[in-house]
Motif scaffolding. Sequence first.
Motif, PDB file in Angstrom:
ATOM      1  N   SER A  88       0.852  -1.180   0.000  1.00  0.00           N
ATOM      2  CA  SER A  88       0.000   0.000   0.000  1.00  0.00           C
ATOM      3  C   SER A  88       0.893   1.237   0.000  1.00  0.00           C
ATOM      4  O   SER A  88       1.800   1.351   0.825  1.00  0.00           O
ATOM      5  N   ASP A 137      -4.954   1.099  -1.530  1.00  0.00           N
ATOM      6  CA  ASP A 137      -5.044  -0.084  -2.391  1.00  0.00           C
ATOM      7  C   ASP A 137      -3.643  -0.591  -2.735  1.00  0.00           C
ATOM      8  O   ASP A 137      -2.644   0.115  -2.604  1.00  0.00           O
ATOM      9  N   ARG A 154      -6.082  -6.191  -7.662  1.00  0.00           N
ATOM     10  CA  ARG A 154      -5.783  -5.127  -6.714  1.00  0.00           C
ATOM     11  C   ARG A 154      -6.648  -5.263  -5.461  1.00  0.00           C
ATOM     12  O   ARG A 154      -7.864  -5.432  -5.563  1.00  0.00           O
ATOM     13  N   SER A 155      -5.996  -5.200  -4.301  1.00  0.00           N
ATOM     14  CA  SER A 155      -6.728  -5.119  -3.041  1.00  0.00           C
ATOM     15  C   SER A 155      -7.212  -3.686  -2.872  1.00  0.00           C
ATOM     16  O   SER A 155      -6.409  -2.754  -2.897  1.00  0.00           O
ATOM     17  N   GLU A 156      -8.507  -3.514  -2.702  1.00  0.00           N
ATOM     18  CA  GLU A 156      -9.057  -2.172  -2.585  1.00  0.00           C
ATOM     19  C   GLU A 156      -8.701  -1.570  -1.230  1.00  0.00           C
ATOM     20  O   GLU A 156      -8.565  -2.267  -0.221  1.00  0.00           O
ATOM     21  N   THR A 169     -11.451  -7.193  -3.487  1.00  0.00           N
ATOM     22  CA  THR A 169     -10.335  -7.276  -4.430  1.00  0.00           C
ATOM     23  C   THR A 169     -10.873  -7.015  -5.826  1.00  0.00           C
ATOM     24  O   THR A 169     -11.955  -7.495  -6.180  1.00  0.00           O
TER      25      THR A 169
END
Length: 969
Positions: free
Chosen positions: A862, A888, A905-907, A943
């Motif tokens: 991040s 993210d 992508r991890s939000e 995600t």
Amino acid sequence: MSSRTHIFRTALFAASAVGSLSLAQAAIAQAAAPQADPAAAAAPQDSEVADIVVTGIRASLASATNAKKDAVAFGDSIFAEDIGKLPATNLAETLNRMPGVRLNRDINGEGTQVAIRGLGPSFTRVLLNGSQLQVASDGGTNGGSANREVDLDFFPSELFTRLDLAKSPSPSTLEGGIAGTVNLRNARPFDKPGTHFTVVAQGQYTDSNDRISPRGAIVASHTTDTFGILLGVAGVKTKTRVDGFESLGYSDGNLGVGDPGGNNFSWASVVPANAGHGLVAGQPVDVVATSGLTRDQLSTALIPRLGRQALTQGDRSRISALAALEWRPSDELHFALDGLWAKSKRNYDRLIMNWQVRNSGPGTSAQSTGGMIPIDLTVDDNGVVTSGTFANSSFFLEASQFKQTTKFWNINPSVEWKPADNLTVNLSANWSKSRFFREQPTWAFQTAPGSGVDVYYDNTGQGDYPAITTNVDLNDPNNGLWEWYRQNIALVRRTTETKGAHLDLTYGDAMFNVKVGAAYDRAQRTIRAYDNSPAYQLSVCGAGCTGDSGSIPTSAIPGYLSPGSTTNFGHLANGNIGFTRYIMPDFDAIKQATDYVSYRDNAPETRGAVTGGATGDMDEEVWGAYFELNGVTTIAGRDLHINTGMRYARTRQEVIGPSQIGSQIIDITSRSTYENFLPSINLTYDVMDNVKLRASASRTMTRPDASQILPGITFSDPSALVASAGNPDLKPYTSDNYDIGGEIYTGGIGYVGVSMFMKNITGFTVTQSQEVSFGSLNIPFASLIATQQNALNDRSLQTGVPVSDLPITVNRPINLSDLKIKGLEVTWVQPLDFLVKGLGFSANGTYLDQSSSSGLVATGVSKYSYNLQGFYENNGLSLSLNYVWNDDAIAVNRPQNGIQNASLRSEARGQLDMSAGYQLPFFNKALRLTVDALNITNEPIRTLFEYDNAPYSVYYPGRTIMAGIRANF
């Protein structure tokens, strides 16, 4: 100047020069030869990290402030002066309170693994009482982790009293963590001399399922003048339910030879039966015309590969036991023996109703759908479909059971001996073993092809994820639509075993000491998979799974299905999320009717785990040695604290991977050996009594991904498009690290701290893709699961290419790239007693920037993250609000599903937690009431597939409230 000071300075600066020259020489060597020898990372030293003593909120911050003044290296620690008082529910959640730490969370929201300073969990070395730690678990509910990560949710915070996080290494600790090293220290009797009995009892409520579950711990300890014993047990059993959406990525349809994109499915070429919408069955269909898009738009129009509602529910239990003995026959001789045992079980049912896009299209198998017909689609500028109708769609229910058990036990004997005032000898050993078993059968039921099923797709921002609705009742087992799709019997067994011995000698005092030591560590792991799906499926639904024969023919299927028992699916979601009711099977009845147990117990070995990971064995043996100098000297009338030295490690690896040779699985063995020299220096200068400046330079290493060095090929892609190959020749990652920072102490518990760091990592792996024919993989067609067989057969029919000549993309990791991570950490602790007595706050934030020669990046990083804590503590009442936010991050690098520019992508996500306690004024203040609330604002875990309106997965763990009592006698 005294002769002793002169000798110290001479030795110290000589060592510093050696360290600097070694780093410079290594950097020059890397520039000349990109595959330089890897190096190793170090872990925390008691005197080199900042301590946070947890008795109360203010006390913990006061201890942190005072201890930072004495620290040499960069790092943090959390202490619990009282047993059972470490914050949070497990060790991962506890570590999340430190700056620069990011959590990987399971789908139920619980933290499992920690990532430090911009690198994933596999770059963090986790130790137990200073010794190596490996657990055979695989990363949570969805599994798949086969690397060096440690699932910290396995360890309850109640049995540990100290966690150390070293961000800059020292030579005396084990190498292996480029990101940092975490040392877990369990409770011991002399942590609190005397006789003590602690009981922690809580009820845990989760609004995802409206259930209350028990958790608790009992710890008893007793010491005499020379002997101490501590026994503890902690356990939790939770009723779990998680509602969610999954897509397994997005893809576009195949419009013919040369069509760009992922092409994970094919559109209809002729109108299937019962398609409706004025279309005539058997006539050619122009899907470009029906879609309302141009050919270029349709060829890259992205929809979920398997847009599906996913319900996970069941029980999760964990019980851990600790026994710690200490014998101190004299002030100079201390013995300790620590034993830790733990067992975790997950028994879940997963009911997933899939909109079948992946592999759909014309074909000859009983499961071939004939292909969808797109009608009146709209797309955005990224090619993501925002609305439309899909005629001749198909759904299938994927009903799985997870029965997962992990066991772990560890023994750590140690002795500390001081034969002289200036000589200390430390000797320790460790042995651990862990076993993991997952049984995951699956029964899948499909709507019959050509049965007139429509899908109405709305992705216009109406809800948390695309709304998928249909013209048929998916919750009716008797609607005449359901037939078999497939069955699977899949098992995974893992074992890990570690053993080691460490010797450390320290000569000198606090002003100047020399440490030397040696270490031997060995870790062995085995991952083996077993699958009896082809034989089982043949017995259940006959050849080709037509359902014309078998133990449960198509005509009997309705008797094994019932309407879903969950009536409020998606109750924590926002907006319109599509269908929320669908059928469920009678698992026990199906098992009994199909002789499931016999097929499970006779499952043969296969090459890929049920979670898609590689299988095989690894034997890793490491010999290490180090020298270290610690001391204090004076420059310009102010103290300079120095820790410096060198660590050496020699690693021998033997990896064994199963490979298919004809109809047999043969083990292929590969061996490698490498050496690492790891210099480091840590400096702290007292500019003023309340101002500290720090600097550090080091070289660290992380050994290659254990799952990537296994030889052989894993072919588990249900679309039968992509295979993964291991590379036993991978070299370790190495990193040259530079840190600079300091603190200004403002009085009391207050201070402001800043640290900047840079990591130059070489040997970073990238994925090299090669297109080969299916026949060249040497994998028998009959050994594939039915989904893969159908995918290959249908693709062969559509293209006219024989199955053996169909192209398969093989991905193989290689050491090609470098990676640079630069970061800034800021911490501010401030009491607010001038406003309200007992009020204050603690805040920390991290900024990270990364770049690489390949354009790929470290996953899980991040760019911005912060942790805010506001607290009040006075008159027996304590209250703490804690908010953790992470920007993210790239979860998985591109490409994904054949879409070249797409990453997962991890939000960005923030979580607000609250902790409160009240010390009852009676019973000698032995009782304390506690209330904890987690995820107060009900944040989902989301995600994305590259784009904001293309969710890869969304899970709703919900809020958790824990209330109980803590008694200490």
